[in-house]
Design an enzyme around this catalytic site. Sequence first.
Site, PDB file in Angstrom:
ATOM      1  N   LYS A 159       0.885  -1.176   0.000  1.00 32.59           N
ATOM      2  CA  LYS A 159       0.000   0.000   0.000  1.00 32.59           C
ATOM      3  C   LYS A 159       0.922   1.226   0.000  1.00 32.59           C
ATOM      4  CE  LYS A 159      -4.079   1.737   2.487  1.00 32.59           C
ATOM      5  NZ  LYS A 159      -4.969   2.033   1.373  1.00 32.59           N
TER       6      LYS A 159
HETATM    7  N1  PPE Z   1      -8.291  -1.036  -2.737  1.00 32.43           N
HETATM    8  C1  PPE Z   1      -7.667   0.156  -2.642  1.00 32.43           C
HETATM    9  C2  PPE Z   1      -6.999   0.711  -3.826  1.00 32.43           C
HETATM   10  C3  PPE Z   1      -7.652   0.813  -1.408  1.00 32.43           C
HETATM   11  O1  PPE Z   1      -7.007   1.976  -1.300  1.00 32.43           O
HETATM   12  C4  PPE Z   1      -8.313   0.259  -0.299  1.00 32.43           C
HETATM   13  C5  PPE Z   1      -8.331   0.971   1.015  1.00 32.43           C
HETATM   14  C6  PPE Z   1      -8.954  -0.989  -0.460  1.00 32.43           C
HETATM   15  C7  PPE Z   1      -8.925  -1.600  -1.700  1.00 32.43           C
HETATM   16  C8  PPE Z   1      -9.626  -1.698   0.679  1.00 32.43           C
HETATM   17  O2  PPE Z   1      -8.680  -2.168   1.610  1.00 32.43           O
HETATM   18  P1  PPE Z   1      -9.029  -2.319   3.157  1.00 32.43           P
HETATM   19  O3  PPE Z   1      -9.132  -0.950   3.719  1.00 32.43           O
HETATM   20  O4  PPE Z   1      -7.900  -3.101   3.719  1.00 32.43           O
HETATM   21  O5  PPE Z   1     -10.318  -3.064   3.235  1.00 32.43           O
HETATM   22  N2  PPE Z   1      -8.342   2.391   0.898  1.00 32.43           N
HETATM   23  C9  PPE Z   1      -7.955   3.188   2.034  1.00 32.43           C
HETATM   24  C10 PPE Z   1      -7.687   4.624   1.637  1.00 32.43           C
HETATM   25  C11 PPE Z   1      -8.851   5.521   1.428  1.00 32.43           C
HETATM   26  C12 PPE Z   1      -8.430   6.958   1.231  1.00 32.43           C
HETATM   27  O6  PPE Z   1      -9.229   7.752   0.707  1.00 32.43           O
HETATM   28  O7  PPE Z   1      -7.313   7.327   1.636  1.00 32.43           O
HETATM   29  C13 PPE Z   1      -8.962   3.050   3.168  1.00 32.43           C
HETATM   30  O8  PPE Z   1     -10.100   2.659   2.961  1.00 32.43           O
HETATM   31  O9  PPE Z   1      -8.559   3.342   4.301  1.00 32.43           O
END
Ligand code: PPE
Length: 305
Positions: A159
Amino acid sequence: MSSPESKLIWMDGKLVPWDQANVHILTHTLHYGTGVFEGIRCYRTEKGSAVFRLRDHVNRLFNSAHILGYKIPYTREEVIDAIKTTIRENGLEECYIRPLAWLGTEGRGLNPIGISVHLAIAAWKWGTYLGAEALENGIKVMVSSFSRHHPNISLTKSKATGWYLNSVLAKQEAIKNGFDEAILLDTLGNVAEGSGENIFIVRNGAIKTPPLVSVLEGITRESVIRVARDSGIDVVETYFSRDEVYIADEVFFTGTAAELTPVCEVDRRKIGDGKRGPITEKLQETFFAAIQGKNGDYADWLDVV
Ligand code: PPE
């Protein structure tokens, strides 16, 4: 600048006032996107404030740095403690937590080797990510003109901040076109994910979600798969095309920020009858009960602050 959001930010081992949590302009990560970060939520429960899947998020943070080839200069236990301290010292009952590791100022140019690694943890109140009514009424999305990462261009299991320029472009395009969010396809044209969410479709009572190749290994994604399977719903991790999304009975996004958000329209085509579907609603009920500590089956997901 003082902030109404929270008072203190943890930076390299110390809690500093919000407006003093600054970095130098020649910070490597500011130029080249070499940071790694997390998004974590803390919820109010009967046992007090509790962080959702804290250890899993901290593990992903360490993996993200490892993939980029550097090491966070703390132990996982220290980071877990620092996150809890940041929540407590800010007096936050429910919040979003943003740990960020970045490379410092010792070098010029791309070479990251030998540059110091830093860590900060901020926390603030963050309500519904995709609009006040989104969780109930669903959102309208467009398929982006931008493709999701090719796994040999960006290492998507990290990430990393740099990868998010792709998300920012897709999000901006969607908002400017009057949508709430974007769906990105991978470089072969398969559906990948939202700009900051994993995607699921429901057809004939079964669920599909794309495999973990060009998408982030979402912790909410994995939690919702577990909830669905525990409820007797089939979940298959497989590729599908954008037109299969159009004819799905239900579509929803998952993410820490987005939680479990129904999608009611894609590219101006209604999904199902254009409202939150029954499977989405059922999964939301179980998932929200779990994160609020009201479902003992998932007690292992919560870590009391
Ligand atoms: N895909 C992406 C690209 C992504 O950034 C997130 C989280 C997810 C899937 C879902 O992952 P999880 O949170 O582990 O279920 N995105 C983060 C960033 C949002 C932002 O605007 O900054 C979040 O949800 O915290």
